[in-house]
Design an enzyme around this catalytic site. Sequence first.
Site, PDB file in Angstrom:
ATOM      1  N   ARG A   1      -8.302  -1.012  -3.458  1.00  0.00           N
ATOM      2  CA  ARG A   1      -9.192  -1.844  -4.266  1.00  0.00           C
ATOM      3  C   ARG A   1     -10.647  -1.689  -3.834  1.00  0.00           C
ATOM      4  O   ARG A   1     -11.551  -1.551  -4.663  1.00  0.00           O
ATOM      5  CB  ARG A   1      -8.743  -3.303  -4.163  1.00  0.00           C
TER       6      ARG A   1
ATOM      7  N   ILE B   1       1.806  -5.485   1.072  1.00  0.00           N
ATOM      8  CA  ILE B   1       1.022  -5.227  -0.124  1.00  0.00           C
ATOM      9  C   ILE B   1       0.522  -6.579  -0.624  1.00  0.00           C
ATOM     10  O   ILE B   1       1.114  -7.617  -0.338  1.00  0.00           O
ATOM     11  CB  ILE B   1       1.810  -4.480  -1.223  1.00  0.00           C
ATOM     12  N   ASP B   2      -0.591  -6.566  -1.341  1.00  0.00           N
ATOM     13  CA  ASP B   2      -1.223  -7.808  -1.764  1.00  0.00           C
ATOM     14  C   ASP B   2      -0.333  -8.621  -2.706  1.00  0.00           C
ATOM     15  O   ASP B   2       0.555  -8.079  -3.370  1.00  0.00           O
ATOM     16  CB  ASP B   2      -2.544  -7.511  -2.479  1.00  0.00           C
ATOM     17  N   LYS B   3      -0.608  -9.894  -2.780  1.00  0.00           N
ATOM     18  CA  LYS B   3       0.128 -10.794  -3.669  1.00  0.00           C
ATOM     19  C   LYS B   3       0.166 -10.264  -5.094  1.00  0.00           C
ATOM     20  O   LYS B   3       1.220 -10.237  -5.733  1.00  0.00           O
ATOM     21  CB  LYS B   3      -0.531 -12.185  -3.652  1.00  0.00           C
TER      22      LYS B   3
END
Length: 313
Positions: free
Chosen positions: A245, A145-147
């Site tokens: 996103r 998962i993204d930062k």
Amino acid sequence: MRSAVRAVYLVGLEDSGERLDKWLTEHLQDDDVDISRSVVQKWVKSGLVTRIPAGNVKASDPIEPGQQYAVEVPADDPFTIVPDDIPLDIVYDDHDVVVIDKPRGLVVHPGAGHPRGTVINALVAKGITLSSLGGEMRPGVVHRIDKDTSGLVMFAKTEVAYYALTEQLRDHTVDRQYLAIVHGRMTHQSGTIDMPIGRDPQDRQKMAATDNGKRAVTHFQVLEKFERYSLVECRLETGRTHQIRVHFAAIGHPLAGDQVYGRRHSLPIEGQALHAQTLGFVHPTTREEVRLKSPVPEDMQQLVDKLRSGVLC
């Protein structure tokens, strides 16, 4: 003397028939390796790319689901994961799998620009041994998962677990549900966004909904509507980079706080308002179903409360 960083990549169902060099270039770029297709072709020709367990390959080879390719990425210096004493919320841990509830702002694994201070560095510091199959910079990493996304992410501790979990991801049987705050009052109460995603031709650091991309499917349910925002539950069928996103930005409802795909003026949150809330999978060895749920992080909950009360519009 030059050394190499070894990484292993698994072919998914949607990649069937694609050329090896094109597919591999995209995956390396997703892992923050600044690489061109011509360089990958040279690596293949020089034997740095091999199929497991068959051996040598050609750049033009068509790939098939279930195949695995090992890549020896040339590096100037040997890569070593340095233990970092970072607090982690470990919500599940056994012989095969470890799952953490990642806070917003923490990177999952080392890569270009962030060799330390990641979840992997923290797990190593806690003495947790991960499968080497993901590669030296991504040991045990089966998904990310993204930062600036919070929530549940799992890691394989054994080879058996790595193969089993990556196969479940490839077959789209892992249950991954997210909670998001998006701009605008959504008109549909539920629906499916089915748009291919690939590298943005105008900015290679970004992803975009593009006809030349790979199939990406996000199912959504609107939980609550506010004056200018909506609280949405999303379920991933596929797992493309930045999928939620990109998808919501493409339909005119970008995520609140998203500095890359969102709007300049948004809600006060550090990073996008996106939380990996639910994770379900079949255990690699017991074959029992594991289903985990993470509470809504405080920063997102505060936004929801303020939106409900009308403090934020």
